[in-house]
Design an enzyme around this catalytic site. Sequence first.
Site, PDB file in Angstrom:
ATOM      1  N   ASP A  54       0.824  -1.214   0.000  1.00 21.48           N
ATOM      2  CA  ASP A  54       0.000   0.000   0.000  1.00 21.48           C
ATOM      3  C   ASP A  54       0.858   1.265   0.000  1.00 21.48           C
ATOM      4  OD1 ASP A  54      -2.555   1.242   0.016  1.00 21.48           O
ATOM      5  OD2 ASP A  54      -2.418   1.583   2.165  1.00 21.48           O
TER       6      ASP A  54
ATOM      7  N   SER B  26      -6.975   4.881  -0.049  1.00 21.81           N
ATOM      8  CA  SER B  26      -7.157   3.606  -0.738  1.00 21.81           C
ATOM      9  C   SER B  26      -8.619   3.184  -0.638  1.00 21.81           C
ATOM     10  CB  SER B  26      -6.268   2.532  -0.106  1.00 21.81           C
ATOM     11  OG  SER B  26      -4.910   2.916  -0.132  1.00 21.81           O
TER      12      SER B  26
ATOM     13  N   GLN C 189      -4.913  -1.499  -7.426  1.00 22.98           N
ATOM     14  CA  GLN C 189      -5.584  -0.704  -6.400  1.00 22.98           C
ATOM     15  C   GLN C 189      -6.325   0.455  -7.044  1.00 22.98           C
ATOM     16  OE1 GLN C 189      -3.563   2.285  -3.578  1.00 22.98           O
ATOM     17  NE2 GLN C 189      -3.818   0.494  -2.248  1.00 22.98           N
TER      18      GLN C 189
END
Length: 284
Positions: free
Chosen positions: A194, A214, A264
Amino acid sequence: MPSIEEILAVERIDDDIYRGGVFPSGLRRTFGGQVAGQALISATKTVDPNFAVHSLHGYFLRPGKTDRPAVFLVDRIRDGRSFITRRVTGVQDGEAIFSMSASFHIVGDEGIEHQDRMPSAVTPEELPDDAHTMSEAQRSLFAEWENFDVRIVPRDQLVPVPGLAAQQRVWFRYRDRLPDDQLLHVCTLAYMSDMTLLGSSKTPHPEARTQTASLDHAMWFLRPFRTDDWLLYDQTSPSAGAGRALTQGRIFDRSGAMVAAVTQEGLTRSNVPADQVSIMKGGQ
C-alpha cells in the site's frame, strides 16, 4: 516505531476471532497496509500450513481509528483439496472498516511458467535514502514507515515505457533482518504494497492538490521472496477520473523474478480543504 513482527502479531480472542495491536501514529486514519496485513495474518491462522496464500482482494470501507484496535472476524468459506477460501471482516466500534477475501493454494502444484521482464531501473544503492532528503512535513508522514527503506526513482532517472499515462518505480525493503518464514514475508509485503502505489497516479499532476485514500486493494503472490532484500515496485496508473484513480504494480526481486502483482483503486478528489490534502514525495 513497532517492528513489522509486532504489527502482525494479532491476538486470538476466540475461535476465528483475532485482535490487532494499537501503535503510535501521526496519521488521521489507520494505514491501509496495516489493516490488510493484520487481516491476512488472521486468515492464515485458520489454514493448514500445507496451503500458501496466493491472492487477496480487499475493500477499505471506513477510516480506521489509529488509537483503537481492530478486531478481525474470519469466515471459513471453503476448504477444498487444492484451494481454501477465507473471508475476513475488520471491525471497530461495531462497524466494518475492511473486508477481504483471501485464497490459499496447496503447496507443490506444477504447471506452465512465464513472466514479464523486469523493467530497467537504477540500483537502489545509486539512490539516496529518502529519510534524509524529506521536508519536515514529509518526514512526519514517512515516520510511519521508518522501519522500511523506501527509495523512489527520480523522474530524470526513470526509463519510461512509451504509451503509459503515468509511471513510477520504487525500491523498497524492510531495514532489519527478518526470520526465514515465508508467511511473515508475504504478510509484510501485503503491508508494504500500500506504500507509494496511489502516488503513481500523481506523477502527471505534480502540483495537483488532492485528498487521497485507498478504496480497494487486490494482490497476487507469484513466487517466493524476502522483504528484507530489495524489491522493485514498478507502478503505473492507466486511468484517473471522477475523483478516483486506478493503479497497478508489479513487484520484482533483484534477480528479476516477478514475485507479486497489485491492483488498487484510490480516491484522488480535488478541490478539498488544505488540511485534507495529502503530502506526497513523488509518490505515497
